[in-house]
Design a protein around this motif. Structure first.
Motif, mmCIF file in Angstrom:
data_model
loop_
_atom_site.group_PDB
_atom_site.id
_atom_site.type_symbol
_atom_site.label_atom_id
_atom_site.label_comp_id
_atom_site.label_asym_id
_atom_site.label_seq_id
_atom_site.Cartn_x
_atom_site.Cartn_y
_atom_site.Cartn_z
ATOM 1 N N ASP A 192 0.656 14.632 -3.277
ATOM 2 C CA ASP A 192 -1.196 14.077 -2.720
ATOM 3 C C ASP A 192 -1.617 15.354 -1.785
ATOM 4 O OD1 ASP A 192 -0.292 10.601 -2.163
ATOM 5 O OD2 ASP A 192 0.389 12.779 -1.570
ATOM 6 N N SER A 193 -2.123 14.013 -1.079
ATOM 7 C CA SER A 193 -3.182 15.082 0.687
ATOM 8 C C SER A 193 -1.713 14.648 1.577
ATOM 9 C CB SER A 193 -3.986 14.319 0.459
ATOM 10 O OG SER A 193 -3.378 12.718 0.609
ATOM 11 N N GLY A 194 -0.798 13.888 1.289
ATOM 12 C CA GLY A 194 0.279 14.170 2.876
ATOM 13 C C GLY A 194 -0.145 13.069 3.286
ATOM 14 N N VAL A 195 -0.550 11.629 2.995
ATOM 15 C CA VAL A 195 -0.935 11.391 4.701
ATOM 16 C C VAL A 195 -0.006 9.839 4.033
ATOM 17 C CG1 VAL A 195 -3.670 10.346 2.852
ATOM 18 C CG2 VAL A 195 -1.327 9.370 2.389
ATOM 19 N N VAL A 196 -0.231 9.677 5.658
ATOM 20 C CA VAL A 196 1.483 8.849 6.530
ATOM 21 C C VAL A 196 1.663 7.432 5.183
ATOM 22 C CG1 VAL A 196 2.340 7.304 7.808
ATOM 23 C CG2 VAL A 196 1.063 9.622 8.586
ATOM 24 N N SER A 197 2.841 7.642 4.797
ATOM 25 C CA SER A 197 2.896 6.197 3.467
ATOM 26 C C SER A 197 4.021 5.631 4.527
ATOM 27 C CB SER A 197 3.757 6.598 2.557
ATOM 28 O OG SER A 197 3.534 5.644 1.787
ATOM 29 N N MET A 198 3.559 3.931 4.397
ATOM 30 C CA MET A 198 3.887 2.798 5.337
ATOM 31 C C MET A 198 3.931 2.013 4.497
ATOM 32 S SD MET A 198 2.586 3.233 9.132
ATOM 33 C CE MET A 198 3.925 2.085 9.459
ATOM 34 N N ILE A 199 4.296 1.782 2.315
ATOM 35 C CA ILE A 199 4.115 0.834 1.502
ATOM 36 C C ILE A 199 5.230 -0.336 2.224
ATOM 37 C CG2 ILE A 199 4.455 0.755 -0.736
ATOM 38 C CD1 ILE A 199 3.157 3.649 -1.077
ATOM 39 N N GLY A 200 5.104 -1.189 2.245
ATOM 40 C CA GLY A 200 6.021 -2.557 2.134
ATOM 41 C C GLY A 200 6.599 -3.099 3.161
ATOM 42 N N ALA A 201 6.535 -1.685 4.872
ATOM 43 C CA ALA A 201 6.625 -1.482 6.030
ATOM 44 C C ALA A 201 7.293 -3.467 6.307
ATOM 45 C CB ALA A 201 6.436 -0.757 6.153
ATOM 46 N N MET A 202 7.731 -3.189 7.445
ATOM 47 C CA MET A 202 7.976 -4.231 8.118
ATOM 48 C C MET A 202 7.784 -3.978 9.298
ATOM 49 S SD MET A 202 7.688 -7.405 9.127
ATOM 50 C CE MET A 202 8.523 -8.919 7.507
ATOM 51 N N LEU A 203 6.133 -4.819 10.207
ATOM 52 C CA LEU A 203 5.684 -3.875 11.720
ATOM 53 C C LEU A 203 5.712 -5.538 12.050
ATOM 54 C CD1 LEU A 203 4.220 -2.667 9.499
ATOM 55 C CD2 LEU A 203 3.759 -1.362 11.145
ATOM 56 N N ARG A 204 6.868 -5.834 12.544
ATOM 57 C CA ARG A 204 6.252 -6.981 13.851
ATOM 58 C C ARG A 204 6.965 -6.949 15.273
ATOM 59 N NH1 ARG A 204 7.726 -13.010 12.063
ATOM 60 N NH2 ARG A 204 8.554 -11.584 9.968
ATOM 61 N N GLU A 205 5.818 -7.391 15.781
ATOM 62 C CA GLU A 205 5.619 -7.028 17.758
ATOM 63 C C GLU A 205 5.705 -5.490 17.660
ATOM 64 O OE1 GLU A 205 7.357 -9.438 19.739
ATOM 65 O OE2 GLU A 205 7.579 -11.258 18.369
ATOM 66 N N THR A 206 4.710 -5.059 16.591
ATOM 67 C CA THR A 206 4.629 -3.431 16.816
ATOM 68 C C THR A 206 4.122 -3.091 18.288
ATOM 69 O OG1 THR A 206 5.979 -3.443 14.070
ATOM 70 C CG2 THR A 206 4.735 -1.250 15.673
#
Length: 403
Positions: A192-206
């Protein structure tokens, strides 16, 4: 400079223009210590020769794209890179293009400013790794452990961070806009368009302060106590994501999609969500209790008393609904992230499109329930009943299982 969303032009069969130039230079004047994919079995034995070449030659040898980098060689290259950072004679900047570093342990390494464009770090450990100002264009960090890693001001356009653990990581002012490496082998997986993919990522206190992440995909991501101050999150997909205690003061959220997402009051209060879409309202607990009581009466009286419970699209995240009567209830597109549904009677319930991420469904009765399009990522379903609901002809309906 590559413009936002632009692909990197290059001749065929190479990763980008710079790589093509390096390949051409290598072809006319091949370095003595070049490492080719076919030689990867000999990498460990040749580290000493590689170091000798790196230390005494006027320029660093080229490492061919696609090379599998073993830990011993990586440590040696990192030692030279640290010398380079500190201005020590004999140092060499780390330049690895489209190399395979998957499942390696890079924890604690200093890779500040390194050129790691298109490299694969799938399943790797990068705890406390320093990657600020690094070129990570098109890199793959899927399922990597990035706890407490430093990505400040890094070029992360087009990266894949699916199911990565970014807890306590610093991404302040990093560039996470769309970008794509043309004709790289990995491009077949993301055409596809090469968008950043963060599917299902954990971002705790990021820390995502002032990050440019327009159009990024954070579907089903868990964003807890994170900072998104002044972040450009226009057109970002937060579908079925969990946002809890997120500081979004000054964030740009125009056309961001929160369909099926759980957004707590603290996060809502900090953000301007007027131009965002599909944000479910937060119902009061008293209203939910009243609707549950009326539904229970409706079930027990065969529809003569009370009212059938309709919770379509409502945010019921974290609620304690254990052992409650929800048979034949309408929970279409409902948000039930981390909800307690242990032992609940959900026979013949409509749960299509619902978000059950992290929910507890142990011993729940799901016979005849409609689970098509339902997200069950991380849900506990031990001893849950499914299949045919006797006497009704209904069977539990599911779509393809979640990845």
């Amino acid at each position: 400079m590559h413009k936002e969303g632009d692909a990197i032009p290059k001749p065929s069969n190479s990763v980008d223009t710079h790589m093509a130039e390096a390949a051409a230079q290598t072809a006319t004047n091949p370095p003595q210590a070049a490492v080719k994919p076919a030689d990867q079995a000999e990498i460990s034995a040749g580290v000493g020769d590689m170091l000798d070449s790196l230390t005494h030659k006027s320029r660093a040898p080229e490492i061919a794209p696609g090379t599998r980098i073993e830990l011993e060689l990586l440590k040696a290259l990192n030692a030279l890179h640290i010398k380079y950072i500190n201005g020590v004679r004999g140092g060499r900047k780390m330049i690895l293009r489209a190399c395979d570093l998957s499942k390696l342990d890079l924890s604690g390494m200093n890779l500040e400013g390194a050129d790691l464009m298109g490299c694969s770090f799938r399943g790797a450990r990068l705890e406390t790794t320093r990657l600020c100002h690094a070129n990570l264009f098109g890199a793959d960090f899927s399922r990597a452990n990035l706890t407490d890693a430093d990505f400040e001001r890094a070029d992360m356009r087009g990266v894949c961070l699916d199911e990565a653990n970014l807890s306590y990581a610093n991404l302040a002012q990093a560039d996470l806009r769309a970008g794509r490496v043309i004709d790289a082998e990995e491009a077949a997986d993301r055409p596809d368009s090469g968008v950043v993919s963060m599917i299902g990522a954990m971002l705790r206190e990021t820390d995502l302060t002032e990050v440019r992440m327009k159009e990024a995909d954070l579907t089903e991501a868990r964003i807890v106590s994170a900072r998104m101050v002044q972040t450009d999150a226009r057109q970002v997909s937060f579908k079925r994501a969990q946002l809890k205690g997120v500081d979004m003061h000054g964030a740009q959220l125009a056309d961001a999609d929160f369909d099926g997402a759980s957004v707590d009051r603290a996060s809502r209060m900090s953000a301007n969500l007027m131009r965002s879409g599909n944000i479910a309202a937060l119902p009061s607990k008293s209203l939910i209790d009243e609707k549950l009581a009326l539904h229970e009466r409706w079930v027990k009286s065969d529809g003569k008393l009370g009212t059938r419970g309709d919770f379509t699209g409502q945010d019921l995240s974290g609620m304690n609904l254990s052992r409650r009567m929800l048979a034949a209830a309408i929970l279409k597109d409902a948000i039930l992230l981390d909800a307690n549904l242990m032992g609940s009677r959900l026979a013949a319930a409509d749960l299509s499109g619902a978000n059950l991420g992290g929910a507890k469904l142990d011993k729940a009765d799901l016979r005849g329930a409609d689970l098509r399009g339902t997200c069950t990522r991380g849900a506990a379903m031990g001893d849950a009943k499914s299949g045919e609901l006797v006497g009704t002809g209904l069977r539990t309906r599911t779509a393809e299982p979640d990845a």
